[in-house]
Design an enzyme around this catalytic site. Structure first.
Site, short mmCIF file in Angstrom:
data_model
loop_
_atom_site.label_atom_id
_atom_site.label_comp_id
_atom_site.label_asym_id
_atom_site.label_seq_id
_atom_site.Cartn_x
_atom_site.Cartn_y
_atom_site.Cartn_z
N ARG A 18 0.78 -1.23 0.00
CA ARG A 18 0.00 0.00 0.00
C ARG A 18 0.81 1.28 0.00
NH1 ARG A 18 -3.74 -0.86 5.01
NH2 ARG A 18 -1.96 -2.10 5.68
N ASP A 65 -1.15 -13.95 0.17
CA ASP A 65 -1.46 -13.75 1.58
C ASP A 65 -1.15 -15.04 2.33
OD1 ASP A 65 -2.97 -11.74 3.46
OD2 ASP A 65 -3.70 -13.73 3.99
N ARG A 86 -4.97 -2.31 -6.96
CA ARG A 86 -5.91 -2.82 -5.94
C ARG A 86 -7.31 -2.26 -6.19
NH1 ARG A 86 -9.45 -3.15 -2.86
NH2 ARG A 86 -9.50 -3.58 -0.63
N TYR A 94 -4.90 -17.83 13.46
CA TYR A 94 -6.04 -17.20 12.80
C TYR A 94 -7.23 -18.16 12.69
CZ TYR A 94 -3.04 -13.31 11.42
OH TYR A 94 -2.21 -12.22 11.43
#
Length: 356
Positions: free
Chosen positions: A32, A78, A41, A155
């Site tokens: 970013r 990811d 994106r 997670y």
């Protein structure tokens, strides 16, 4: 056919061979902080749409190499692709990070998990690796990666991001046999995932143990280190991956560097809370080291960035076996011009160190 590699500094450093200067790449170098990434994106419509589109993943992987003289590219993806492929319903809420619709909390939940099909649910990752490798045209080597079994479990059990991941830690204490079953299927999945990336064209493999530092010494050995060692062992037995260097990065686990070095990996990533000279002594020449500038330094002035980069290089010294990197990922507010300052300084000062 893939083009011959024109810049092998990174791979040579991982083998602890002499290099003309210190190689450098930056964790989250495609991200970013780059306006071109934000444009891609936006075009994709969502983070998952971007990550699951091989052409767009290739585009953003190459963006930082078009700006900076980086010595490696890293696949844009990811760490949660593996649990997503296990059917847990991954989504990214705006401003809230990853969430799973179906977290793993019970023996029945663990029993439903299986190693994903690399040519099925995860084919988009392998297609991206093949495309990136071709488009790199030998400019720099390509790094494939995965989350560590423990970090993925964090997670999956918590169901979302967390500062302390109390739910997976509670599973380790209350139901250790269940935690081990979960971690074993994850270790087999991570090994298969990385081996498939190797077969598709990745030239180095990295395991991100982002939350290893949350564990105390004994739980770290039992629930994190053990399963990273299992992954490395499996990769060494795989015909596509066995000759590729594996980098382990366990953030916050600096007290375990010697044990991590004993897993058979080629290199260890280290965060900014340890001096590289101390890390070198801890690993006793068994592995290369990668790191370890504090990412926040990139928000400082160019003069400070140069000074701090030189301090990291001085700490390691003129020895072979160092890949310069940040101690964690680059943050979104960083000025890209500051990254150029860093990369140029690492190369210039790395040459000066070798010249004596």
């Amino acid at each position: 056919m893939n083009a011959p590699l024109k810049n092998d500094r990174f791979l040579r450093a991982l083998r602890r061979e002499p290099t003309d200067t210190t190689p450098v790449w930056v964790m989250r170098q495609a991200g970013r902080y780059l306006p071109e990434y934000r444009a891609t994106r936006a075009r994709a419509g969502s983070f998952m749409a971007l990550a699951q589109n091989p052409e767009l993943a290739c585009e953003v992987t190459l963006q930082p190499l078009q700006r900076f003289e980086l010595d490696a590219a890293i696949l844009f993806s990811d760490i949660l692709t593996v649990p997503d492929a296990m059917g847990l319903g991954l989504s990214f809420a705006q401003g809230e990070g990853p969430q799973f619709a179906r977290p793993v909390r019970s023996a029945a939940d663990v029993g439903r998990l299986a190693v994903p099909d690399m040519d099925g649910e995860l084919r988009y990752v392998m297609d991206a690796v093949r495309l990136i490798r071709r488009e790199l045209a030998g400019r720099a080597p390509l790094i494939g990666f995965s989350g560590s079994p423990w970090t993925l479990a964090c997670y999956m059990v918590e169901g979302q991001g967390s500062r302390d991941f109390a739910a997976p830690k509670a599973m380790c204490w209350n139901e250790p046999a269940l935690a081990h079953r979960l971690l074993d299927v994850l270790a087999r999945s991570v090994a298969a995932y990385l081996a498939a990336q190797a077969a598709a064209g990745a030239q180095a493999l990295m395991v991100f143990d982002t939350w290893g530092g949350l564990l105390g010494p004994a739980p770290f050995r039992e629930f994190s280190l053990r399963y990273m060692a299992q992954v490395v062992e499996a990769l060494k037995a795989d015909p596509h991956a066995r000759d590729l260097p594996v980098i382990l990065f366990s953030k916050g686990a600096n007290g375990h560097l010697a044990e991590l070095a004993g897993t058979g990996c080629a290199a260890l990533g280290v965060d900014w809370t340890v001096d590289l000279a101390d890390a070198r002594r801890a690993v006793a020449g068994k592995v290369a080291l990668q790191g370890n500038l504090d990412p926040a330094v990139l928000r400082a002035s160019p003069e400070v960035i140069r000074r701090e980069a030189r301090a990291v290089l001085d700490s390691f010294g003129p020895h072979p076996g160092h890949v310069f990197n940040l101690g964690h990922g680059i943050t979104p507010e960083v000025d890209p011009a500051h990254v150029k300052v860093l990369v140029d300084e690492v190369h210039a000062y790395g040459r000066a160190l070798r010249a004596g």
